[in-house]
Design an enzyme around this catalytic site. Structure first.
Site, PDB file in Angstrom:
ATOM      1  N   CYS A 259       0.936  -1.348   0.087  1.00  0.00           N
ATOM      2  CA  CYS A 259      -0.138   0.215   0.057  1.00  0.00           C
ATOM      3  C   CYS A 259       0.830   1.506  -0.041  1.00  0.00           C
ATOM      4  O   CYS A 259       0.954   1.998   0.839  1.00  0.00           O
ATOM      5  CB  CYS A 259      -0.925   0.048   1.148  1.00  0.00           C
ATOM      6  SG  CYS A 259      -1.795  -1.598   1.536  1.00  0.00           S
ATOM      7  N   ALA A 260       1.821   1.295  -0.915  1.00  0.00           N
ATOM      8  CA  ALA A 260       2.927   2.294  -0.823  1.00  0.00           C
ATOM      9  C   ALA A 260       2.450   3.561  -1.377  1.00  0.00           C
ATOM     10  O   ALA A 260       3.337   4.653  -0.911  1.00  0.00           O
ATOM     11  CB  ALA A 260       4.077   1.664  -1.722  1.00  0.00           C
ATOM     12  N   ALA A 261       1.769   3.974  -2.240  1.00  0.00           N
ATOM     13  CA  ALA A 261       1.603   5.334  -2.654  1.00  0.00           C
ATOM     14  C   ALA A 261       1.034   6.100  -1.736  1.00  0.00           C
ATOM     15  O   ALA A 261       0.309   5.867  -0.688  1.00  0.00           O
ATOM     16  CB  ALA A 261       0.538   5.130  -3.890  1.00  0.00           C
ATOM     17  N   GLY A 263       4.303   7.208  -1.971  1.00  0.00           N
ATOM     18  CA  GLY A 263       5.408   7.012  -1.671  1.00  0.00           C
ATOM     19  C   GLY A 263       6.400   7.587  -0.934  1.00  0.00           C
ATOM     20  O   GLY A 263       7.635   7.369  -1.147  1.00  0.00           O
ATOM     21  N   ASP A 280       1.029  -1.389  -4.592  1.00  0.00           N
ATOM     22  CA  ASP A 280      -0.246  -0.739  -4.686  1.00  0.00           C
ATOM     23  C   ASP A 280      -1.230  -1.159  -5.551  1.00  0.00           C
ATOM     24  O   ASP A 280      -0.926  -1.321  -6.659  1.00  0.00           O
ATOM     25  CB  ASP A 280      -0.070   0.865  -4.575  1.00  0.00           C
ATOM     26  CG  ASP A 280      -1.153   1.637  -4.063  1.00  0.00           C
ATOM     27  OD1 ASP A 280      -1.056   1.987  -2.785  1.00  0.00           O
ATOM     28  OD2 ASP A 280      -2.366   1.824  -4.499  1.00  0.00           O
ATOM     29  N   CYS A 374      -2.316   5.548   9.879  1.00  0.00           N
ATOM     30  CA  CYS A 374      -2.604   7.061  10.412  1.00  0.00           C
ATOM     31  C   CYS A 374      -3.890   7.025  11.127  1.00  0.00           C
ATOM     32  O   CYS A 374      -4.606   8.140  10.649  1.00  0.00           O
ATOM     33  CB  CYS A 374      -2.223   7.790   9.081  1.00  0.00           C
ATOM     34  SG  CYS A 374      -3.347   7.796   7.795  1.00  0.00           S
TER      35      CYS A 374
END
Length: 446
Positions: A259-261, A263, A280, A374
């Site tokens: 789930c990188a974006a 980035g 992603d 988050c």
């Protein structure tokens, strides 16, 4: 003949800015679109291209101020209206919110705020009949609203009641109210720099935080700031910059960023020398990630896939920055407070459990798993990790030492995980205070 809602370029200065702000507010509050999509996504408001940089910045700040203070604004306006907000003309509601926000919290002359809001309703067929009402209410607002705001300051009206109740139950009433106050302030600009934070803090008229992040109050287009074009830094909240550091020395190691974006964490790992595979499910978000890496002169392998179903291979480390309710980012993304529901948390928690299980499967023996969200909600943080540890005896927690996070012992919970709160990192200037609410745990595979 009534004026068109889409007036010609010769219209009153500032009116186009307020009209676009009203459209975007309507998109968030009535059509349940995210603020990011309406400002920067593929479906961004077409009128944004017609605004100058200055007007675009004003419009963004105006919308963010309204969403950040929405509960208080609704309360004040309800006290100034005999029959409540008009329900048959959304543009009248938006005009009242826009006018009141400028009067109460922005450096806009009261007469200009009133006049432009009146013109806004006059240009809308359904709302035009409320022009007199908008004029009268906003003039009263300029005269009478300050005591009304003081009257409700302690009630945390700008946090939905269901969310405030959760924070009180988990963090205690005093801390929950500190969080609510913190997210009421416009956040600073946080940057992760490739090197020499003190030098960049000086060039950008900011300061260096204990964690190494550069924090500045500079406003305007990010692309115009020193260091952007040469790729010397990227935008990343100070709390969001912590999880990638928990891997320690990653030089030459294979790290999967699930789930990188967009980035930011991929960039941190790549800059530190890791061989990063960024996964992603969104092609558009991967494209944005690649654009960011190109500007930064960094490289990573990218994969468009659902991380829970991606076969992958074995990695020395796996970072799971899981989709979540994002309640820790409300000060930067004030629409989150009004778009999310309590029921969303259970659905997201189920996805987070699947991502954690996939991360364990991708991890080599002795490898490190860093899980973060988050979110301020325990189901998406502490409870998710506790459930994994209870179910999988191959995984153990590796507590975080304060020295790894700039000596900020207050952001480490009793289990040794990171738990940042918006009210952490106080500063005499509230504009320079605070962190996004983040949770991060470091686990090691036996």
């Amino acid at each position: 003949m009534k004026p068109s809602r889409f007036a010609p370029p010769t219209e009153v200065p500032g009116l186009a800015t307020r009209r676009i702000a009203a459209d975007i507010l309507d998109g968030v509050l009535h059509k349940r679109r995210t603020l990011d999509d309406l400002l920067d996504g593929a479906a961004a408001h077409p009128g944004l291209k017609t605004l100058s940089d200055r007007d675009r910045a004003l419009m963004r700040r105006l919308v963010a101020t309204i969403l950040r203070r929405l509960g208080t604004l609704r309360h004040v306006l309800s006290r100034l209206l005999d029959k409540g907000l008009p329900t048959d003309a959304p543009r009248a509601q938006s005009a009242l919110l826009i006018g009141a926000a400028q009067i109460l919290w922005m450096d806009v002359p009261d007469h200009a705020a009133v006049d432009l809001s009146v013109r806004l309703v006059q240009a809308d067929r359904r709302a035009a009949k409320y022009a007199g009402l908008v004029n009268a209410v906003l003039r009263r607002c300029a005269r009478e609203a300050e005591p009304l705001i003081r009257e409700v300051e302690a009630q945390s009206l700008d946090v939905p009641s269901w969310l405030m109740a959760r924070w009180i139950a988990h963090y205690g009433e005093a801390t929950a109210r500190d969080i609510a106050r913190a997210i009421g302030h416009e956040p600073p600009l946080d940057l992760t720099v490739k090197g020499n934070p003190a030098q960049w803090a000086s060039r950008l008229h900011g300061e260096t935080l204990p964690t190494g992040t550069v924090r500045t109050l500079l406003q305007g287009p990010i692309t115009m700031l020193p260091g952007f074009t040469e790729g010397a830094w990227w935008v990343q909240d100070a709390a969001a910059a912590l999880p990638a550091r928990l891997f320690g020395d990653v030089g030459g190691k294979a790290i999967a960023d699930l789930c990188a974006a967009p980035g930011g964490k991929t960039a941190q790992l790549a800059h530190a020398g890791a061989r990063v595979t960024a996964v992603d499910r969104s092609p558009g978000r991967i494209a944005r990630l690649l654009d960011n890496l190109t500007r930064l002169s960094l490289q990573a392998e990218t994969v468009v896939a659902d991380a829970t179903e991606w076969p992958g291979e074995s990695f020395d480390g796996v970072l799971v920055d899981a989709p979540c309710a994002a309640t820790g980012t409300i000060r930067r993304h004030p629409d989150v407070a009004w778009l999310k529901h309590e029921a969303d948390i259970d659905a997201l928690a189920a996805l987070q459990r699947r991502l954690l299980q996939k991360a364990v499967a991708l991890l080599k023996p002795g490898g490190t798993l860093v899980y973060c969200t988050c979110s301020l909600e325990p189901e998406e943080g502490e409870q998710a990790v506790d459930a994994l540890l209870a179910a999988d005896s191959t995984m153990r927690r590796l507590p975080v030492d304060p020295a790894e996070v700039g000596g900020l012992a207050e952001i480490i919970n009793p289990q040794g995980d990171i738990r940042t709160l918006p009210c952490h990192l106080p500063n005499p200037d509230p504009r320079l205070a605070g962190l996004d609410g983040f949770y991060a745990a470091r686990l090691v595979k036996a």
